[in-house]
Design a protein around this motif. Structure first.
Motif, PDB file in Angstrom:
ATOM      1  N   LEU A 184      -2.657   3.170  -0.512  1.00  0.00           N
ATOM      2  CA  LEU A 184      -1.958   1.893  -0.446  1.00  0.00           C
ATOM      3  C   LEU A 184      -1.970   1.275  -1.840  1.00  0.00           C
ATOM      4  O   LEU A 184      -3.030   1.071  -2.423  1.00  0.00           O
ATOM      5  N   TYR A 185      -0.798   0.990  -2.389  1.00  0.00           N
ATOM      6  CA  TYR A 185      -0.685   0.412  -3.732  1.00  0.00           C
ATOM      7  C   TYR A 185      -0.202  -1.029  -3.637  1.00  0.00           C
ATOM      8  O   TYR A 185       0.564  -1.379  -2.738  1.00  0.00           O
ATOM      9  N   GLU A 186      -0.641  -1.859  -4.585  1.00  0.00           N
ATOM     10  CA  GLU A 186      -0.215  -3.259  -4.639  1.00  0.00           C
ATOM     11  C   GLU A 186       0.812  -3.436  -5.751  1.00  0.00           C
ATOM     12  O   GLU A 186       0.656  -2.895  -6.838  1.00  0.00           O
ATOM     13  N   PHE A 187       1.829  -4.196  -5.443  1.00  0.00           N
ATOM     14  CA  PHE A 187       2.887  -4.504  -6.404  1.00  0.00           C
ATOM     15  C   PHE A 187       3.082  -6.009  -6.450  1.00  0.00           C
ATOM     16  O   PHE A 187       2.787  -6.720  -5.485  1.00  0.00           O
ATOM     17  N   ARG A 188       3.602  -6.508  -7.595  1.00  0.00           N
ATOM     18  CA  ARG A 188       3.860  -7.932  -7.757  1.00  0.00           C
ATOM     19  C   ARG A 188       5.332  -8.149  -8.075  1.00  0.00           C
ATOM     20  O   ARG A 188       5.862  -7.656  -9.059  1.00  0.00           O
ATOM     21  N   CYS A 189       5.976  -8.952  -7.215  1.00  0.00           N
ATOM     22  CA  CYS A 189       7.356  -9.365  -7.446  1.00  0.00           C
ATOM     23  C   CYS A 189       7.299 -10.700  -8.185  1.00  0.00           C
ATOM     24  O   CYS A 189       6.490 -11.563  -7.847  1.00  0.00           O
ATOM     25  N   ILE A 207       0.692  10.079  -3.931  1.00  0.00           N
ATOM     26  CA  ILE A 207       0.124   9.999  -5.278  1.00  0.00           C
ATOM     27  C   ILE A 207       1.167  10.377  -6.328  1.00  0.00           C
ATOM     28  O   ILE A 207       1.176   9.830  -7.429  1.00  0.00           O
ATOM     29  N   SER A 208       2.082  11.266  -5.991  1.00  0.00           N
ATOM     30  CA  SER A 208       3.116  11.656  -6.952  1.00  0.00           C
ATOM     31  C   SER A 208       4.071  10.499  -7.268  1.00  0.00           C
ATOM     32  O   SER A 208       4.695  10.480  -8.319  1.00  0.00           O
ATOM     33  N   GLU A 209       4.186   9.512  -6.380  1.00  0.00           N
ATOM     34  CA  GLU A 209       5.047   8.351  -6.604  1.00  0.00           C
ATOM     35  C   GLU A 209       4.291   7.144  -7.154  1.00  0.00           C
ATOM     36  O   GLU A 209       4.853   6.060  -7.263  1.00  0.00           O
ATOM     37  N   SER A 210       3.034   7.311  -7.517  1.00  0.00           N
ATOM     38  CA  SER A 210       2.195   6.171  -7.904  1.00  0.00           C
ATOM     39  C   SER A 210       2.648   5.491  -9.193  1.00  0.00           C
ATOM     40  O   SER A 210       2.422   4.301  -9.375  1.00  0.00           O
ATOM     41  N   THR A 211       3.302   6.205 -10.098  1.00  0.00           N
ATOM     42  CA  THR A 211       3.696   5.608 -11.377  1.00  0.00           C
ATOM     43  C   THR A 211       5.073   4.962 -11.344  1.00  0.00           C
ATOM     44  O   THR A 211       5.414   4.195 -12.246  1.00  0.00           O
ATOM     45  N   SER A 212       5.868   5.240 -10.320  1.00  0.00           N
ATOM     46  CA  SER A 212       7.212   4.648 -10.266  1.00  0.00           C
ATOM     47  C   SER A 212       7.156   3.232  -9.700  1.00  0.00           C
ATOM     48  O   SER A 212       6.251   2.875  -8.944  1.00  0.00           O
ATOM     49  N   SER A 213       8.127   2.396 -10.078  1.00  0.00           N
ATOM     50  CA  SER A 213       8.157   1.011  -9.608  1.00  0.00           C
ATOM     51  C   SER A 213       8.652   0.964  -8.169  1.00  0.00           C
ATOM     52  O   SER A 213       9.249   1.909  -7.655  1.00  0.00           O
ATOM     53  N   ALA A 214       8.406  -0.151  -7.504  1.00  0.00           N
ATOM     54  CA  ALA A 214       8.843  -0.336  -6.123  1.00  0.00           C
ATOM     55  C   ALA A 214       9.794  -1.523  -6.066  1.00  0.00           C
ATOM     56  O   ALA A 214       9.861  -2.324  -7.001  1.00  0.00           O
ATOM     57  N   HIS A 215      10.498  -1.640  -4.966  1.00  0.00           N
ATOM     58  CA  HIS A 215      11.388  -2.775  -4.760  1.00  0.00           C
ATOM     59  C   HIS A 215      10.760  -3.721  -3.747  1.00  0.00           C
ATOM     60  O   HIS A 215      10.193  -3.287  -2.746  1.00  0.00           O
ATOM     61  N   CYS A 216      10.870  -5.010  -4.003  1.00  0.00           N
ATOM     62  CA  CYS A 216      10.311  -6.039  -3.136  1.00  0.00           C
ATOM     63  C   CYS A 216      10.983  -5.962  -1.761  1.00  0.00           C
ATOM     64  O   CYS A 216      12.208  -5.876  -1.676  1.00  0.00           O
ATOM     65  N   PRO A 217      10.194  -5.992  -0.672  1.00  0.00           N
ATOM     66  CA  PRO A 217      10.797  -5.913   0.661  1.00  0.00           C
ATOM     67  C   PRO A 217      11.583  -7.176   1.037  1.00  0.00           C
ATOM     68  O   PRO A 217      12.429  -7.138   1.919  1.00  0.00           O
ATOM     69  N   THR A 218      11.347  -8.292   0.348  1.00  0.00           N
ATOM     70  CA  THR A 218      12.029  -9.543   0.662  1.00  0.00           C
ATOM     71  C   THR A 218      13.335  -9.699  -0.108  1.00  0.00           C
ATOM     72  O   THR A 218      14.391  -9.918   0.466  1.00  0.00           O
ATOM     73  N   CYS A 219      13.249  -9.581  -1.456  1.00  0.00           N
ATOM     74  CA  CYS A 219      14.431  -9.846  -2.286  1.00  0.00           C
ATOM     75  C   CYS A 219      15.021  -8.598  -2.939  1.00  0.00           C
ATOM     76  O   CYS A 219      16.019  -8.688  -3.651  1.00  0.00           O
TER      77      CYS A 219
END
Length: 86
Positions: A3-8, A20-32
């Motif tokens: 489980l990784y934490e991201f900040r929008c 783990i292979s996707e750990s370095t890529s950015s994520a998109h905020c589920p809200t905006c």
């Protein structure tokens, strides 16, 4: 999967399960749906990766009903003291 934490920037912190292979890529905020950066925090090391809150954080005092018996001294009557009790 960890489980990784991201900040929008506009919505705040959110968690995403990723391999783990996707750990370095950015994520998109589920809200905006804005791109968010990964933040690093202390890992939650509990069963199943869940963050649990203990109801009673103080240790409990446990009393015995009876005291255990003291070990009895044994003597040997031969030339093999390592064979006591065999």
């Amino acid at each position: 999967m960890p489980l990784y934490e991201f900040r929008c920037e506009s919505c705040g912190i959110f968690d995403v399960w990723r391999s783990i292979s996707e750990s370095t890529s950015s994520a998109h905020c589920p809200t905006c749906e804005a791109p968010a950066k990964r933040i690093f925090s202390a890992p939650a090391v509990l069963s199943g990766g869940l963050r649990l809150k203990r109801e009673n954080p103080e240790p409990q005092l446990v009393k015995r009903k009876t005291e255990p018996e003291a070990p009895k001294n044994r003597s040997h009557a031969g030339g093999r003291p390592w064979m006591i009790g065999h």
